[in-house]
Enzyme design. Structure first.
Site, mmCIF file in Angstrom:
data_model
loop_
_atom_site.group_PDB
_atom_site.id
_atom_site.type_symbol
_atom_site.label_atom_id
_atom_site.label_comp_id
_atom_site.label_asym_id
_atom_site.label_seq_id
_atom_site.Cartn_x
_atom_site.Cartn_y
_atom_site.Cartn_z
ATOM 1 N N ARG A 99 0.827 -1.207 0.000
ATOM 2 C CA ARG A 99 0.000 0.000 0.000
ATOM 3 C C ARG A 99 0.862 1.258 0.000
ATOM 4 O O ARG A 99 1.900 1.323 0.649
ATOM 5 C CB ARG A 99 -0.918 0.009 1.220
ATOM 6 C CG ARG A 99 -1.876 1.193 1.238
ATOM 7 C CD ARG A 99 -2.673 1.249 2.525
ATOM 8 N NE ARG A 99 -3.605 0.137 2.652
ATOM 9 C CZ ARG A 99 -4.331 -0.104 3.734
ATOM 10 N NH1 ARG A 99 -4.204 0.679 4.798
ATOM 11 N NH2 ARG A 99 -5.161 -1.118 3.766
ATOM 12 N N ARG A 106 3.921 7.158 -5.998
ATOM 13 C CA ARG A 106 3.596 5.831 -6.517
ATOM 14 C C ARG A 106 4.838 5.134 -7.078
ATOM 15 O O ARG A 106 4.981 3.927 -6.987
ATOM 16 C CB ARG A 106 2.529 5.942 -7.612
ATOM 17 C CG ARG A 106 1.163 6.377 -7.107
ATOM 18 C CD ARG A 106 0.169 6.445 -8.265
ATOM 19 N NE ARG A 106 -1.155 6.885 -7.815
ATOM 20 C CZ ARG A 106 -1.559 8.139 -7.808
ATOM 21 N NH1 ARG A 106 -0.738 9.090 -8.201
ATOM 22 N NH2 ARG A 106 -2.780 8.460 -7.400
ATOM 23 N N ARG A 169 -11.919 12.284 -11.624
ATOM 24 C CA ARG A 169 -11.686 13.351 -10.643
ATOM 25 C C ARG A 169 -11.694 14.716 -11.322
ATOM 26 O O ARG A 169 -12.265 15.691 -10.805
ATOM 27 C CB ARG A 169 -10.347 13.119 -9.939
ATOM 28 C CG ARG A 169 -10.354 11.956 -8.956
ATOM 29 C CD ARG A 169 -8.950 11.581 -8.516
ATOM 30 N NE ARG A 169 -8.965 10.600 -7.426
ATOM 31 C CZ ARG A 169 -7.969 9.778 -7.141
ATOM 32 N NH1 ARG A 169 -6.861 9.798 -7.878
ATOM 33 N NH2 ARG A 169 -8.064 8.931 -6.124
ATOM 34 N N HIS A 193 -0.475 7.744 -14.405
ATOM 35 C CA HIS A 193 -1.415 7.844 -13.285
ATOM 36 C C HIS A 193 -0.590 8.298 -12.089
ATOM 37 O O HIS A 193 -0.119 7.507 -11.287
ATOM 38 C CB HIS A 193 -2.063 6.490 -12.999
ATOM 39 C CG HIS A 193 -2.886 6.464 -11.740
ATOM 40 N ND1 HIS A 193 -3.908 7.350 -11.495
ATOM 41 C CD2 HIS A 193 -2.822 5.659 -10.651
ATOM 42 C CE1 HIS A 193 -4.444 7.085 -10.319
ATOM 43 N NE2 HIS A 193 -3.800 6.068 -9.781
ATOM 44 N N THR A 248 -7.237 4.876 -0.362
ATOM 45 C CA THR A 248 -8.315 5.144 -1.308
ATOM 46 C C THR A 248 -8.993 3.815 -1.632
ATOM 47 O O THR A 248 -8.349 2.770 -1.619
ATOM 48 C CB THR A 248 -7.784 5.774 -2.616
ATOM 49 O OG1 THR A 248 -6.856 4.875 -3.223
ATOM 50 C CG2 THR A 248 -7.090 7.098 -2.340
#
Length: 332
Positions: A99, A106, A169, A193, A248
């Site tokens: 996670r 990321r 979004r 992303h 999320t």
């Protein structure tokens, strides 16, 4: 004395082992379960298999979903720690991975999650050689590339969830400014992303009215309305949600279900997903990034030839270079 089942039912044919639309979800963390619930609640598939290494939690999640079968139009839900249970899956969704921590990029997750995929992807393909892989694990663009390399599948059948959520979004934030429903706001986020994603300001429109025709400096630093802040909010939103609730889940789960629906229902819908972009917009790197793609039962069958400004092309190529640099350091 005959069993009640035998007394009640006279069998006239064998039950088919699969519906042909089986979905396997690997990883039952917050994202995996939100994806499973969204797929079941929206009746995207009647057959869902959950795979994870945590046997007790897996059994608990399975039971919790099964107990709601009466409200979900009677799906077949299974779970196992053994990848053999995933056999004959039409679609395999991978959400497993380490996670993302608060404030963590990321891309910093990349090698840890690459190592995890080495134990997942070959097994999925072994039991479902005709499957389509939908990668959700972050950093998703790199993980999609890794999955493609590990799987041996053609590129059209290895897809990343990419900027489908970023674009959602973006449209939501547009809707808040304009007082128009998000589904009536048309705008795309492409590329990574993540932090180097590219907002396609040149194409943002409502009912065909391009906002740049009303404001030529829309999305630039000179814009007095500061529309460029929307992209920053898109980039920061995941970090903000993680800061507030720890992870999320719901939005990415709904995004995943939407992509699964396009594939399983063969709709040829257009979505911003991570795919091979070699040769697109002058990109000379073999990387996976998001572009608007046509999605159906054969995966990605077309890439939309978006008309981008020179600035947008430059930003997209920069995103590709970042991905290429990270990939160069991967250890398979």
């Amino acid at each position: 004395m005959a069993a009640i089942k035998d007394s009640l039912l006279a069998q006239v044919a064998e039950v088919l082992p699969s519906s042909g639309h089986k979905v396997t979800i690997v990883g039952i963390g917050q994202v995996g379960m939100a994806s499973a619930f969204s797929i079941l609640a929206q009746n995207v598939s009647k057959e869902v298999c959950l795979i994870d290494v945590c046997a007790d939690k897996l059994q608990g999640e399975l039971m919790d979903l099964q107990h709601g079968s009466n409200f979900l139009k009677n799906p077949q839900i299974t779970a196992s720690t053994d990848f053999a249970a995933s056999a004959n899956s039409r679609l395999c969704i991978v959400t497993a991975g380490v996670r993302q921590k608060e404030g963590e990029s990321r891309l910093s997750l990349v090698q840890r999650n690459t190592d995890i995929l080495k134990n997942i992807i070959p097994k999925l393909v072994e039991y479902s050689p005709d499957t389509i892989l939908l990668m959700v694990s972050n950093p998703v663009d790199i993980m999609t590339y890794v999955a493609w390399k590990l799987s041996g599948l053609p590129k059209n059948r290895v897809i990343g969830s990419g900027t489908n959520l970023d674009s959602s979004r973006f449209r939501f934030l547009m809707s808040q400014r304009l007082g128009v429903a998000p589904t009536s706001c048309h705008g795309w986020i492409i590329g990574e992303h993540g932090d180097s994603s590219v907002p396609v300001w040149s194409g943002v429109n409502i009912a065909g009215v391009r906002l740049r025709e009303l404001n030529p400096i829309l999305g630039t630093g000179e814009d007095p309305e500061k529309w460029n802040e929307l992209h920053k909010q898109v980039v920061d939103s995941a970090y903000e949600v993680i800061k507030l609730k720890g992870y999320t889940s719901w939005a990415i789960g709904l995004s995943t279900a939407s992509l699964a629906s396009a594939i399983l229902r063969n709709t040829s819908s257009v979505a911003a997903v991570s795919t091979s972009v070699l040769g697109e917009h002058g990109i000379d790197k073999d990387v996976f990034l998001s572009l608007p793609c046509v999605l159906n039962a054969n995966g990605v069958t077309s890439v939309v030839k978006q008309i981008l400004t020179p600035t947008e092309v430059e930003q997209l190529q920069k995103s590709a270079n970042i991905m290429s640099d990270v990939q160069a350091g991967l250890k398979f």
